[in-house]
Write an enzyme that holds these catalytic residues in place. Structure first.
Site, PDB file in Angstrom:
ATOM      1  CG  ASP A   1      11.338  -8.042  -2.319  1.00  0.00           C
ATOM      2  OD1 ASP A   1      10.607  -7.794  -1.352  1.00  0.00           O
ATOM      3  OD2 ASP A   1      12.403  -7.444  -2.534  1.00  0.00           O
TER       4      ASP A   1
ATOM      5  NE  ARG B   1       7.543  -7.071   6.500  1.00  0.00           N
ATOM      6  CZ  ARG B   1       6.882  -5.917   6.295  1.00  0.00           C
ATOM      7  NH1 ARG B   1       6.282  -5.305   7.294  1.00  0.00           N
ATOM      8  NH2 ARG B   1       6.809  -5.405   5.087  1.00  0.00           N
TER       9      ARG B   1
ATOM     10  NE  ARG C   1     -17.464 -14.325  -4.826  1.00  0.00           N
ATOM     11  CZ  ARG C   1     -18.134 -13.198  -4.604  1.00  0.00           C
ATOM     12  NH1 ARG C   1     -18.184 -12.284  -5.546  1.00  0.00           N
ATOM     13  NH2 ARG C   1     -18.760 -13.009  -3.462  1.00  0.00           N
TER      14      ARG C   1
ATOM     15  N   GLY D   1       4.181  -6.591   3.559  1.00  0.00           N
ATOM     16  CA  GLY D   1       3.501  -5.287   3.567  1.00  0.00           C
ATOM     17  C   GLY D   1       2.167  -5.365   2.842  1.00  0.00           C
TER      18      GLY D   1
ATOM     19  N   GLY E   1       4.119  17.941 -10.823  1.00  0.00           N
ATOM     20  CA  GLY E   1       5.002  19.011 -11.302  1.00  0.00           C
ATOM     21  C   GLY E   1       6.172  19.303 -10.386  1.00  0.00           C
TER      22      GLY E   1
ATOM     23  CG  HIS F   1       2.150   3.345   7.516  1.00  0.00           C
ATOM     24  ND1 HIS F   1       3.296   3.854   8.086  1.00  0.00           N
ATOM     25  CD2 HIS F   1       2.346   2.026   7.361  1.00  0.00           C
ATOM     26  CE1 HIS F   1       4.148   2.861   8.274  1.00  0.00           C
ATOM     27  NE2 HIS F   1       3.603   1.743   7.843  1.00  0.00           N
TER      28      HIS F   1
ATOM     29  NE  ARG G   1       8.087  25.920   7.302  1.00  0.00           N
ATOM     30  CZ  ARG G   1       7.317  26.824   7.880  1.00  0.00           C
ATOM     31  NH1 ARG G   1       6.103  26.483   8.234  1.00  0.00           N
ATOM     32  NH2 ARG G   1       7.759  28.035   8.124  1.00  0.00           N
TER      33      ARG G   1
ATOM     34  CG  ASP H   1       9.684  -3.749  -4.393  1.00  0.00           C
ATOM     35  OD1 ASP H   1       8.594  -4.293  -4.685  1.00  0.00           O
ATOM     36  OD2 ASP H   1      10.167  -3.793  -3.259  1.00  0.00           O
TER      37      ASP H   1
ATOM     38  N   GLY I   1       9.017   3.937  -0.597  1.00  0.00           N
ATOM     39  CA  GLY I   1       9.895   3.363  -1.620  1.00  0.00           C
ATOM     40  C   GLY I   1      11.280   3.152  -1.038  1.00  0.00           C
ATOM     41  NE  ARG I   2      11.987  -1.533   3.025  1.00  0.00           N
ATOM     42  CZ  ARG I   2      10.949  -2.179   3.518  1.00  0.00           C
ATOM     43  NH1 ARG I   2      10.342  -1.709   4.574  1.00  0.00           N
ATOM     44  NH2 ARG I   2      10.517  -3.305   2.990  1.00  0.00           N
TER      45      ARG I   2
ATOM     46  CD  GLN J   1       3.326   7.354   0.483  1.00  0.00           C
ATOM     47  OE1 GLN J   1       3.986   7.358  -0.534  1.00  0.00           O
ATOM     48  NE2 GLN J   1       3.851   7.501   1.673  1.00  0.00           N
TER      49      GLN J   1
ATOM     50  CG  ASP K   1       7.578  -0.114  -2.159  1.00  0.00           C
ATOM     51  OD1 ASP K   1       6.946   0.939  -1.955  1.00  0.00           O
ATOM     52  OD2 ASP K   1       8.159  -0.753  -1.277  1.00  0.00           O
TER      53      ASP K   1
ATOM     54  CE  LYS L   1       9.534  27.121 -11.027  1.00  0.00           C
ATOM     55  NZ  LYS L   1       9.265  26.222  -9.951  1.00  0.00           N
TER      56      LYS L   1
ATOM     57  CB  THR M   1       4.697  -4.735  -3.381  1.00  0.00           C
ATOM     58  OG1 THR M   1       5.552  -3.591  -3.203  1.00  0.00           O
ATOM     59  CG2 THR M   1       4.986  -5.323  -4.751  1.00  0.00           C
TER      60      THR M   1
HETATM   61  P1  ADP Z   1       7.278  -8.452   1.493  1.00  0.00           P
HETATM   62  O1  ADP Z   1       6.691  -9.715   0.983  1.00  0.00           O
HETATM   63  O2  ADP Z   1       6.284  -7.330   1.538  1.00  0.00           O
HETATM   64  O3  ADP Z   1       8.573  -8.087   0.785  1.00  0.00           O
HETATM   65  P2  ADP Z   1       8.831  -9.317   3.831  1.00  0.00           P
HETATM   66  O4  ADP Z   1      10.151  -9.040   3.186  1.00  0.00           O
HETATM   67  O5  ADP Z   1       8.663  -8.876   5.226  1.00  0.00           O
HETATM   68  O6  ADP Z   1       7.608  -8.675   3.037  1.00  0.00           O
HETATM   69  O7  ADP Z   1       8.587 -10.892   3.753  1.00  0.00           O
HETATM   70  C1  ADP Z   1       7.389 -11.474   4.251  1.00  0.00           C
HETATM   71  C2  ADP Z   1       7.687 -12.768   4.947  1.00  0.00           C
HETATM   72  O8  ADP Z   1       8.221 -13.720   4.021  1.00  0.00           O
HETATM   73  C3  ADP Z   1       8.742 -12.701   6.043  1.00  0.00           C
HETATM   74  O9  ADP Z   1       8.234 -12.249   7.257  1.00  0.00           O
HETATM   75  C4  ADP Z   1       9.176 -14.166   6.147  1.00  0.00           C
HETATM   76  O10 ADP Z   1       8.272 -14.897   6.935  1.00  0.00           O
HETATM   77  C5  ADP Z   1       9.059 -14.639   4.701  1.00  0.00           C
HETATM   78  N1  ADP Z   1      10.392 -14.657   4.074  1.00  0.00           N
HETATM   79  C6  ADP Z   1      11.088 -13.632   3.542  1.00  0.00           C
HETATM   80  N2  ADP Z   1      12.292 -14.035   3.071  1.00  0.00           N
HETATM   81  C7  ADP Z   1      12.353 -15.356   3.304  1.00  0.00           C
HETATM   82  C8  ADP Z   1      13.336 -16.379   3.076  1.00  0.00           C
HETATM   83  N3  ADP Z   1      14.502 -16.109   2.479  1.00  0.00           N
HETATM   84  N4  ADP Z   1      13.052 -17.657   3.476  1.00  0.00           N
HETATM   85  C9  ADP Z   1      11.878 -17.942   4.073  1.00  0.00           C
HETATM   86  N5  ADP Z   1      10.917 -17.028   4.314  1.00  0.00           N
HETATM   87  C10 ADP Z   1      11.148 -15.768   3.958  1.00  0.00           C
END
Ligand code: ADP
Length: 327
Positions: free
Chosen positions: A107, A76, A29, A15, A190, A257, A251, A134, A175-176, A259, A132, A218, A130
């Protein structure tokens, strides 16, 4: 100090997040400053497999520090999940004698880097890119501050109209599996209720407090929900609230996106520049498979596998403060 790398590659993966460009600029650089060759790998691991790799010079990263998205593009890659894909990627690095990598991503990207490095013995340094937040081992991540500020600006606008109409608004933010965007933007705007994946969502308690507020006339109430809350996103929350409080004018707004985009804040540019500089410094110092983070304004290194396994903990005190301030 012994120089261990000569040619490095930099990529943005998974992402996208605002500030990735500032990080790429800093890596390129700093690398050039140390006399390294620096290669930009396009579309994350996909470009590494497809040999979409180009040498960068100082000018190639001019005028990008203020731009959202990533000039290296991101993707990805399913093929990188397979050994054959990673083997192909490594062969393309070998062609150029690339002996160190900087991976800017989340991650998933770090998991890929860890696997790749274990298999082919190439040092990888991760920068947490990222929105998030996370990932553990850093007070913030590249893009988080911009995303939160975008959410705050959007919610402020929603507040104007909800106030004019005495409405109850349910705003869904990204935020998954981490509720930081919801928590920070909810506190800053707030919000009466903030629903996040890290804490058990008490829907009955929320309805009780909304009923009590309705009795006090309120009627303007804001609920900020993280998309990954265990109860569901804004649509599910709205359905439940309408069932329980049929008189409320409810509502929904899903920020989506917006964000991820936009010019990075000063904070994100600083963090990205700081981390990008130290990514290269640490490769030169012989570090491998570490994430560069910032804790209390100081650079902090965390092994990549630890950074992805542990999540930052959300202080329970904040949830108490939210309740008190929204009365
Ligand atoms: P983010 O880095 O934002 O969490 P993704 O979870 O989509 O995004 O991971 C990005 C890319 O990293 C994936 O499309 C894949 O190519 C690679 N990747 C993720 N997990 C693994 C893994 N366990 N082994 C090898 N490549 C991985």
């Amino acid at each position: 100090m012994e120089k261990k790398v000569t040619n490095i590659g930099v990529l943005t993966s998974g992402g996208d997040s605002p500030g990735m460009n500032a990080a790429v600029r800093a890596v390129v650089r700093t690398g050039l400053f140390h006399g390294l060759r620096v290669y930009g790998i396009m579309r994350g691991y996909a470009g590494m497999i497809d040999d979409d790799i180009k040498e960068m010079d100082g000018r190639s990263v001019a005028n990008i520090i203020q731009r959202g998205g990533t000039i290296l593009k991101t993707a990805r890659s399913k093929d990188f999940m397979e050994f054959e894909g990673r083997q192909k990627a490594f062969a393309n690095l070998q062609k150029r004698n690339i002996d160190g990598l900087v991976i800017i991503g989340g991650d998933g990207s770090f998991r890929g880097a860890q696997t790749f490095s274990n298999e082919f013995d190439i040092p990888c340094i991760g920068l947490p890119g990222t929105i998030d937040k996370d990932i553990s081992g850093s007070d913030t991540t590249i893009g988080f501050d911009t995303a939160v500020n975008t959410a705050v600006q959007a919610i402020d606008k929603i507040r104007d109209t909800m106030d004019a109409h005495d409405r109850l608004f349910i705003v869904e933010v990204m935020g998954r599996d981490a509720g930081y965007i919801a928590l920070h933007s909810g506190i800053a705007t707030g919000a009466e209720n903030i629903l996040i994946p890290e804490t058990k969502t008490d829907m009955a308690g929320m309805i009780e407090s909304l009923t009590e507020k309705e009795k006090r006339k309120k009627l303007v109430n804001l609920i900020v929900v993280a998309e990954g809350d265990e109860f569901g996103g804004a649509a599910e929350v709205a359905k439940y609230v309408k069932e329980k409080l049929p008189t409320a004018d409810v509502r929904v707004c899903v920020l989506g996106h917006i964000q991820r985009g936009g010019s990075p804040t000063c904070e994100d540019r600083l963090v990205a520049s700081h981390m990008g500089y130290y990514a290269v410094e640490s490769l030169i110092m012989g570090r491998k498979n570490m994430m560069v983070g910032v804790i209390n304004n100081k650079i902090h290194y965390t092994p990549l596998d630890k950074a992805v396994k542990e999540k930052q903990k959300i202080g329970q005190e904040w949830m108490k403060i939210v309740k008190i301030l929204a009365s």
